[in-house]
Design a protein around this motif. Sequence first.
Motif, short mmCIF file in Angstrom:
data_model
loop_
_atom_site.label_atom_id
_atom_site.label_comp_id
_atom_site.label_asym_id
_atom_site.label_seq_id
_atom_site.Cartn_x
_atom_site.Cartn_y
_atom_site.Cartn_z
N ALA B 65 0.88 -1.12 0.20
CA ALA B 65 -0.12 -0.19 -0.09
C ALA B 65 0.76 1.37 -0.04
N TYR B 66 1.86 1.09 0.70
CA TYR B 66 2.69 2.49 0.84
C TYR B 66 3.73 2.51 -0.20
N VAL B 67 4.08 1.47 -0.90
CA VAL B 67 4.82 1.77 -2.39
C VAL B 67 3.83 2.28 -3.32
N ARG B 68 2.74 2.07 -3.21
CA ARG B 68 1.74 2.51 -4.29
C ARG B 68 1.59 3.99 -3.81
N LEU B 69 1.21 4.32 -2.54
CA LEU B 69 1.13 5.84 -2.22
C LEU B 69 2.13 6.52 -2.47
N THR B 70 3.49 6.16 -2.22
CA THR B 70 4.69 6.91 -2.27
C THR B 70 5.10 7.12 -3.93
N THR B 71 4.56 6.15 -4.57
CA THR B 71 4.81 6.36 -5.98
C THR B 71 3.78 6.79 -6.79
#
Lengths: 250, 423
Positions: B65-71
Amino acid sequence: MDDALPSLRAVDVRCRYPPGTVDVVDLDELALGPGATGLVGVNGAGKTTLLLTLAGACRPQHGTVTLDGADLYGRERRELVGRIGLMPQSLDLPGELRVADALSYVSWLRGVPRRVAGPRERELLETVGLGPRRHERVRRLSGGMRRRLVLASALVTEPAVLLLDEPTTGLDPEQRAGLRALLLDLPAATVTVLSSHVMEDVERMTARIVVLDEGRVLHHGDTTAFVAERGGPERSPELAFLATLARGRA
Amino acid sequence: MTRTFVWLGDRRTVVLTFAGMLLAGLVPVLSHGTDWLGSWKLALDRGTFSLTLVGPVAAGVACTAYVRLTTSGVEPLVQTARRPWWPWLRPALATWCLAAAAVLVTTLGVTVAAQAAGSAPFPRTLWVLVPALCVLAAQVAVGVLLGGLGRRRWLAPVAAAATFGLGVLGAVGVIPEVFRTGGLTGSYAGETFDVATHLLQAGAALGIAAGLLTLSDRAAVWRSLGARAVVLVLVLGGGACYVALGRGTHETTRPLADPALVCRGQAPRVCLARETTRPLDDLVRRMEQQAVALTEIGIELPPRWVQHRPGAPAGDGDGALELFVEEELAGEVSDETVARSLATPADCPAYRGDVPPPEASFDTRRLLARWLLVHAGLLEPGADDQDRAWLASGTDEQRPWVLGTYDRLRACRLDELRLPAGV
């Protein structure tokens, strides 16, 4: 500058990305008033960092950014950032969201009260031409439609300052013309800063221009005069930009 | 639902993620069969043990989820939110909620099943879920940190493996046991969860969670004074708990000061800890069957036989029930266990002291147990058994030795015990 109109001012601003020691932005002073200002520069000139700093998203290591005289990174930050709309260079909202839900998510993110968010979102989707697609998944939108959705996202707070980071990048000529028309329809009292590589866009859409190189302002003035004085006999905006760059580096 | 789980995926993905967490949680719960059916507290323990795999799965989900959010490019909008820490932490909270729901559903399932199987419920011990959910927060935070800073999709399995590894490191004693919940090898008979140890674990887990979440995006989390104060309190408090947990021995269970017993039968009367009464009816039936041999030769039985509970002193005059852990939890006990218990008419201190009791005490009790089994028709001595001749002799011949031995066992005069001549 009229006191009633919004003004954004950056004084003595230095930005860097630790552990790097080079200032990505190094401004003595930059004052932006109502109307559209173009922000141009080569890749890595500091345009995006400057826009993020002006948006309240990236605190500078040194200096102050003020909106109508109030420090953007001070005590009134919460209220001030709500008056600034930012259209990031790329905003890849989750593809599984429906268009209306994606906009609603950004409204929530930006702290727009629920009672005003709904009608405003509907209105914005109509404005950017996505009203009929409000129930479609974001992943099904074309590149141009997505950029329009991102523009709508930047407008959810009804901002007094609108910062657009390369809004037409990656769009075909027709999509670019459509988005340009949308931007030209924005209220004249809005402080709009448009960062772009496309000099044609800058020439057509902005009244003033800022040329940035290695974080420093090389030129800040009237766009028409800039092209007329530095664009050679063809009045080429690209030539004007390159000449300014060469003069500044010399 | 849309806004809450926005970076976790669409409705179908969220439902599948939840189902995956549930399945992952069932693996550790069922890894040792369904022995927890015999003890509600053990079922609760197994419910928290589901975190062993639910936590790593949650860490992987949070990382994704955080990879999606930060990218996605949404970070500048997060930074310009009124309270940046809230949109930043919301996907972590959503992941935690999903995983917590999986743990709670699993725990509810196993405890209800245990109760349906006849185990007495102890709802006041449900507080142990709170520290478990704090541990889950720390596990999710590992995924947030890796996803938020690493910004690569392949980090999701790394986050899951790292979280699982932290549990293993705690289990083998390399680090304090912050990331390990449940998994006790026992029955919880006469025992309960230790509040102090679980408090330390919860404090350390919250401190780790707060620290990792802050590191994942200092600009968002560390901005407001209020958020800084909360993070500081949690990290400092958590650090103190972590250090305390690493010093000395901290048991996750403690003996109950006054454990409740459930007794059935009259001759003999049999008492088990309230936590593990599942085998009681079968135990009474078998005890009655074998005790006939003792009463027939005139032995007065102890007033009751009581299950041994850790830390609980033996009652005066009570016989000791010698059940294996698996028998405490099962619906039936073996005849050998019953005979061994009947051959232990007193819970002598020497049985559990540092100095072992005399060798003869073991031999005599073993012979007495075999005598009981033979008399109940449950054992046929083998041709090579040294005691075959004595066991085959008449009751008149056996009676004096059985009477004398039983008297000495009841009085804990273990030094005076002797095998019959010829055995």
